[in-house]
Motif scaffolding. Structure first.
Motif, mmCIF file in Angstrom:
data_model
loop_
_atom_site.group_PDB
_atom_site.id
_atom_site.type_symbol
_atom_site.label_atom_id
_atom_site.label_comp_id
_atom_site.label_asym_id
_atom_site.label_seq_id
_atom_site.Cartn_x
_atom_site.Cartn_y
_atom_site.Cartn_z
ATOM 1 N N ASP A 41 13.570 0.306 4.756
ATOM 2 C CA ASP A 41 13.103 1.196 3.711
ATOM 3 C C ASP A 41 12.197 2.267 4.336
ATOM 4 O O ASP A 41 11.157 1.943 4.928
ATOM 5 C CB ASP A 41 12.334 0.398 2.662
ATOM 6 N N PRO A 42 12.517 3.543 4.304
ATOM 7 C CA PRO A 42 11.668 4.580 4.934
ATOM 8 C C PRO A 42 10.266 4.628 4.361
ATOM 9 O O PRO A 42 9.297 4.885 5.079
ATOM 10 C CB PRO A 42 12.432 5.875 4.644
ATOM 11 N N SER A 43 10.106 4.388 3.132
ATOM 12 C CA SER A 43 8.767 4.445 2.534
ATOM 13 C C SER A 43 7.868 3.335 3.067
ATOM 14 O O SER A 43 6.670 3.540 3.288
ATOM 15 C CB SER A 43 8.874 4.349 1.011
ATOM 16 N N ALA A 44 8.442 2.155 3.314
ATOM 17 C CA ALA A 44 7.633 1.054 3.867
ATOM 18 C C ALA A 44 7.187 1.357 5.289
ATOM 19 O O ALA A 44 6.056 1.072 5.689
ATOM 20 C CB ALA A 44 8.435 -0.249 3.807
ATOM 21 N N THR A 46 6.690 4.292 6.649
ATOM 22 C CA THR A 46 5.662 5.331 6.575
ATOM 23 C C THR A 46 4.315 4.744 6.174
ATOM 24 O O THR A 46 3.255 5.119 6.699
ATOM 25 C CB THR A 46 6.089 6.406 5.572
ATOM 26 N N GLU A 47 4.345 3.791 5.260
ATOM 27 C CA GLU A 47 3.101 3.164 4.823
ATOM 28 C C GLU A 47 2.448 2.376 5.951
ATOM 29 O O GLU A 47 1.227 2.421 6.137
ATOM 30 C CB GLU A 47 3.392 2.260 3.624
ATOM 31 N N ARG A 48 3.274 1.642 6.736
ATOM 32 C CA ARG A 48 2.710 0.885 7.868
ATOM 33 C C ARG A 48 2.124 1.831 8.908
ATOM 34 O O ARG A 48 1.071 1.558 9.505
ATOM 35 C CB ARG A 48 3.795 0.010 8.481
ATOM 36 N N ASP A 50 0.849 4.781 8.419
ATOM 37 C CA ASP A 50 -0.393 5.325 7.887
ATOM 38 C C ASP A 50 -1.543 4.330 8.033
ATOM 39 O O ASP A 50 -2.673 4.699 8.389
ATOM 40 C CB ASP A 50 -0.214 5.724 6.416
#
Length: 243
Positions: A41-44, A46-48, A50
């Motif tokens: 999942d690209p959003s996951a 990116t969150e890690r 950050d």
């Protein structure tokens, strides 16, 4: 006779019954190939990333704050050391001045005495009186040095040469073997610090050196005997004889 229910399609020909495969049998769900993971999942991700950047920034900020605090503490210690060094230097200067003050007073008196004596010296003053006057001034200077903890050391002629407190300014031949390595003449006195037992100035002396006499050789004997032989072989002429 009851009709059999056969899954499949029946041919329209009444004399031939043909069973066709049911389309529902081939429409089953095909599982994904084994060993392949589902797409991330690209959003996951990116969150890690950050969260990791935030942790790194916090650690870097903490290191910067610690370094700044350490530099400030080091600067404070340097300021304290500088102040202590300045205070020590002031104390040393005061102690040095207190120690030198009596000697400075004595030197001032000696200078004034020298000027008064020089102004009142007669022109025809005999040499022995000049020598005695200069020796008295030297003795006054010696007393001043003694009050400051400095001893005048004058080697005794004939005493063994001491290289730690004396400097050989020349060598003279000794008249006897037992005088080898002894002081022959004192050129200048030495000075010793009584507090530290350290030599401030070495005495300048001449040292005696013994050399074994070389025995005469046959050539020396012939050189001495030859003039005697020439005199004995020459004829003796009477006084007043002509040439």
């Amino acid at each position: 006779m009851p009709e059999l229910s056969v899954a499949g399609s029946v041919s329209s020909d009444p004399g031939q019954t043909e069973i066709l495969p049911d389309a529902t049998e081939n429409s089953a769900v095909v599982p994904p190939p084994q060993g392949e993971s589902p797409a991330p999942d690209p959003s996951a991700a990116t969150e890690r990333a950050d969260r990791l950047d935030a942790v790194v920034d916090a650690v870097v900020d903490a290191v910067h704050r610690e370094l700044a605090a350490g530099n400030e503490r080091a600067a404070a210690r340097e300021r304290v050391i500088d102040r202590q060094h300045e205070e020590i230097e002031r104390l040393r200067a005061g102690e040095r001045q207190a120690l030198l003050r009596p000697m400075l007073v004595e030197l001032r008196r000696l200078r004034d005495d020298l000027l008064r004596q020089a102004a009142g010296l007669p022109e025809d003053l005999p040499s022995p009186q000049v020598v005695s006057l200069l020796e008295s001034f030297a003795y006054s200077a010696e007393l001043i040095l003694s009050r400051a903890g400095v001893e005048v050391v004058r080697p005794v002629p004939g005493s063994p040469f001491d290289p730690s407190r004396q400097r050989a300014a020349g060598v003279v031949p000794a008249i006897a073997p037992e005088l080898d390595g002894t002081v022959a003449e004192v050129l200048s006195d030495g000075y010793l610090d009584l507090t530290s037992d350290r030599v401030l100035a070495t005495a300048s002396v001449r040292v005696q050196r013994w050399q074994e006499p070389t025995p005469p050789t046959d050539e020396d004997h012939d050189a001495v005997a030859q003039p005697h032989d020439e005199l004995s072989s020459s004829p003796v002429r009477p006084v007043g004889a002509g040439t």
